[in-house]
Each structure stands twice: as structure tokens, then as C-alpha cells.
Design an enzyme around this catalytic site. Structure first.
Site, PDB file in Angstrom:
ATOM      1  N   LYS A  11       0.821  -1.217   0.000  1.00  0.00           N
ATOM      2  CA  LYS A  11       0.000   0.000   0.000  1.00  0.00           C
ATOM      3  C   LYS A  11       0.859   1.274   0.000  1.00  0.00           C
ATOM      4  CE  LYS A  11      -3.940  -2.123   2.377  1.00  0.00           C
ATOM      5  NZ  LYS A  11      -4.973  -1.889   3.416  1.00  0.00           N
ATOM      6  N   TYR A  51     -12.664  -1.851  -3.432  1.00  0.00           N
ATOM      7  CA  TYR A  51     -13.104  -2.018  -2.039  1.00  0.00           C
ATOM      8  C   TYR A  51     -14.618  -1.860  -1.885  1.00  0.00           C
ATOM      9  CZ  TYR A  51      -8.404  -2.215   0.068  1.00  0.00           C
ATOM     10  OH  TYR A  51      -7.152  -2.600   0.484  1.00  0.00           O
ATOM     11  N   PHE A  59     -15.217   3.752   7.351  1.00  0.00           N
ATOM     12  CA  PHE A  59     -13.865   4.097   6.903  1.00  0.00           C
ATOM     13  C   PHE A  59     -13.702   4.049   5.382  1.00  0.00           C
ATOM     14  CE2 PHE A  59     -13.929  -0.432   8.126  1.00  0.00           C
ATOM     15  CZ  PHE A  59     -13.512  -1.037   6.944  1.00  0.00           C
ATOM     16  N   ARG A  87      -1.581 -14.404   4.583  1.00  0.00           N
ATOM     17  CA  ARG A  87      -2.218 -13.746   5.727  1.00  0.00           C
ATOM     18  C   ARG A  87      -1.399 -13.939   7.005  1.00  0.00           C
ATOM     19  NH1 ARG A  87      -7.050 -11.681   4.777  1.00  0.00           N
ATOM     20  NH2 ARG A  87      -7.887 -11.945   6.868  1.00  0.00           N
ATOM     21  N   THR A  93      -4.917  -7.314  10.680  1.00  0.00           N
ATOM     22  CA  THR A  93      -5.229  -6.043   9.999  1.00  0.00           C
ATOM     23  C   THR A  93      -4.763  -4.848  10.805  1.00  0.00           C
ATOM     24  OG1 THR A  93      -7.177  -7.084   9.013  1.00  0.00           O
ATOM     25  CG2 THR A  93      -7.121  -4.682   9.009  1.00  0.00           C
ATOM     26  N   ARG A 104       2.966  -6.522   9.138  1.00  0.00           N
ATOM     27  CA  ARG A 104       2.227  -5.398   9.738  1.00  0.00           C
ATOM     28  C   ARG A 104       2.791  -5.012  11.099  1.00  0.00           C
ATOM     29  NH1 ARG A 104      -3.474  -7.647   7.502  1.00  0.00           N
ATOM     30  NH2 ARG A 104      -3.805  -6.213   5.759  1.00  0.00           N
ATOM     31  N   ASN A 114      -1.851   0.230   6.759  1.00  0.00           N
ATOM     32  CA  ASN A 114      -1.356  -1.035   7.309  1.00  0.00           C
ATOM     33  C   ASN A 114      -0.474  -1.818   6.331  1.00  0.00           C
ATOM     34  OD1 ASN A 114      -3.459  -1.831   5.667  1.00  0.00           O
ATOM     35  ND2 ASN A 114      -4.402  -3.200   7.148  1.00  0.00           N
ATOM     36  N   HIS A 117      -2.130  -5.579   1.772  1.00  0.00           N
ATOM     37  CA  HIS A 117      -3.452  -6.211   1.689  1.00  0.00           C
ATOM     38  C   HIS A 117      -3.258  -7.615   1.157  1.00  0.00           C
ATOM     39  CE1 HIS A 117      -7.622  -7.050   0.481  1.00  0.00           C
ATOM     40  NE2 HIS A 117      -7.097  -7.513  -0.639  1.00  0.00           N
ATOM     41  N   GLU A 128     -10.105 -10.635  -7.002  1.00  0.00           N
ATOM     42  CA  GLU A 128      -9.133  -9.546  -6.860  1.00  0.00           C
ATOM     43  C   GLU A 128      -8.014  -9.653  -7.892  1.00  0.00           C
ATOM     44  OE1 GLU A 128     -10.003  -8.695  -2.125  1.00  0.00           O
ATOM     45  OE2 GLU A 128      -8.082  -9.594  -2.687  1.00  0.00           O
TER      46      GLU A 128
HETATM   47  P1  CMP Z   1      -7.323  -4.481   3.913  1.00  0.00           P
HETATM   48  O1  CMP Z   1      -6.826  -5.841   4.158  1.00  0.00           O
HETATM   49  O2  CMP Z   1      -6.796  -3.760   2.728  1.00  0.00           O
HETATM   50  O3  CMP Z   1      -8.917  -4.536   3.776  1.00  0.00           O
HETATM   51  C1  CMP Z   1      -9.739  -3.429   4.042  1.00  0.00           C
HETATM   52  C2  CMP Z   1      -9.005  -2.330   4.695  1.00  0.00           C
HETATM   53  O4  CMP Z   1      -9.804  -1.394   5.376  1.00  0.00           O
HETATM   54  C3  CMP Z   1      -8.106  -2.874   5.775  1.00  0.00           C
HETATM   55  O5  CMP Z   1      -7.041  -3.588   5.184  1.00  0.00           O
HETATM   56  C4  CMP Z   1      -7.731  -1.637   6.542  1.00  0.00           C
HETATM   57  O6  CMP Z   1      -6.599  -1.001   6.006  1.00  0.00           O
HETATM   58  C5  CMP Z   1      -8.952  -0.775   6.315  1.00  0.00           C
HETATM   59  N1  CMP Z   1      -9.659  -0.608   7.583  1.00  0.00           N
HETATM   60  C6  CMP Z   1     -10.245  -1.559   8.297  1.00  0.00           C
HETATM   61  N2  CMP Z   1     -10.788  -1.017   9.414  1.00  0.00           N
HETATM   62  C7  CMP Z   1     -10.491   0.298   9.387  1.00  0.00           C
HETATM   63  C8  CMP Z   1     -10.762   1.366  10.255  1.00  0.00           C
HETATM   64  N3  CMP Z   1     -11.448   1.180  11.398  1.00  0.00           N
HETATM   65  N4  CMP Z   1     -10.316   2.580   9.904  1.00  0.00           N
HETATM   66  C9  CMP Z   1      -9.639   2.759   8.736  1.00  0.00           C
HETATM   67  N5  CMP Z   1      -9.359   1.758   7.868  1.00  0.00           N
HETATM   68  C10 CMP Z   1      -9.779   0.543   8.204  1.00  0.00           C
END
Ligand code: CMP
Length: 140
Positions: A11, A51, A59, A87, A93, A104, A114, A117, A128
Site C-alpha cells: 500500500k 473495495y 472508513f 495472511r 489487519t 504489519r 497497514n 493487503h 481480486e
Molecule cells: P485491507 O486488508 O486492505 O482490507 C480493508 C481495509 O480497510 C483494511 O485492510 C484496513 O486497512 C482498512 N480498515 C479496516 N478497518 C479500518 C478502520 N477502522 N479505519 C480505517 N481503515 C480501516
């Protein structure tokens, strides 16, 4: 165990901090192989479409603006149990919950920024991968 493919992204928070190589090394050291890769600047519309499953989450706007804010590396990883393996190597996450030694835990800054993905299941992995890659771009 079966050979699988999964979708992975490095990312904008990670590309901005020049962490692409370190993250790919972690993935390769775990036994995963990068079989497709490109560095892109996704549009806000692409981030919203990718997404879309999160469109009702609070979010969603922040997430899609962030994903369009800088370069992202989109890639396909292949290996034994690639979806679960990726994973495991990524960690939880929220970096606050990520196990020590995971990508992470070491490189993510927050739940939103983070670093990486990874697909969460076989069906989403296929969707995806197809979102970002044509078949001829995947060279196993
Ligand atoms: P990802 O695995 O890319 O899938 C969805 C993304 O949403 C997740 O990683 C986070 O980066 C993001 N995400 C999930 N929860 C939150 C949150 N509470 N605030 C901001 N971003 C979020």
C-alpha cells in the site's frame, strides 16, 4: 496442501517509505513466489470499485482516498496454501494486534495505513486477481 494463487498489495504508506523490497523479501522468504507484479497509481474510482464490499463502512472514504494517494504494488503470489500463508506473513489487519515478526507488526503504522493487503479466501482471491491482471500478465 494445494498450490494456490492469492492477490497482494503493497500500500501507499509502504511504497512512500521505500519498503517495497523489504516486504517482497518477507513474502519470498515464506515460500511464496511473485508471479505477477506492477506498480500503479490507482484512481479514487478504482479504489472505490476494488473495495466496494466495504462501501457501507465508516472508513470507506478514508480508505479509498488513502489508496489513491500514492503508488501501490499489485501482485499475484503463488505457493502452497498461498492465501493462508500470505495472511500469516502479513499479520492482523490492525498492527496493534499483529504477531511479532509479521509485516504489519514491523511496518504498518495504523489500521488504515497497514502496509499490505491480502485476499481472505479463494473466491475473493480470484476476483481480486482478475480486477488487476489479465491472464497473460501472470507468469508462473
Ligand atoms: P485491507 O486488508 O486492505 O482490507 C480493508 C481495509 O480497510 C483494511 O485492510 C484496513 O486497512 C482498512 N480498515 C479496516 N478497518 C479500518 C478502520 N477502522 N479505519 C480505517 N481503515 C480501516
Amino acid at each position: 496442501m494445494a498450490t494456490e494463487r492469492t492477490f497482494s498489495m503493497i500500500k501507499p504508506d509502504a511504497t512512500r517509505r521505500n519498503l517495497m523490497g523489504k516486504i517482497i523479501a518477507r513474502l519470498e522468504e515464506s515460500g511464496l513466489r511473485v508471479v505477477a507484479s506492477k506498480r500503479i497509481l490507482m484512481s479514487k474510482a478504482q479504489a472505490e470499485a476494488f473495495y466496494a464490499v466495504h462501501k457501507d463502512r465508516p472508513f470507506y472514504g478514508e480508505l479509498t482516498t488513502f489508496m489513491a494517494s500514492g503508488p501501490t504494488v499489485v501482485q499475484v503470489l503463488e505457493g502452497e496454501d498461498a492465501i493462508a500463508k500470505n495472511r500469516e506473513v502479513m499479520g492482523a489487519t490492525n498492527p496493534a494486534d499483529a504477531a511479532p515478526g509479521t509485516i504489519r507488526a514491523d511496518y504498518a503504522q495504523s489500521i488504515g495505513e497497514n502496509a499490505v493487503h491480502g485476499s481472505d479466501a479463494a473466491e475473493t482471491a480470484a476476483e481480486e486477481i482478475a480486477f488487476w491482471f489479465a491472464g497473460h500478465e501472470i507468469v508462473g
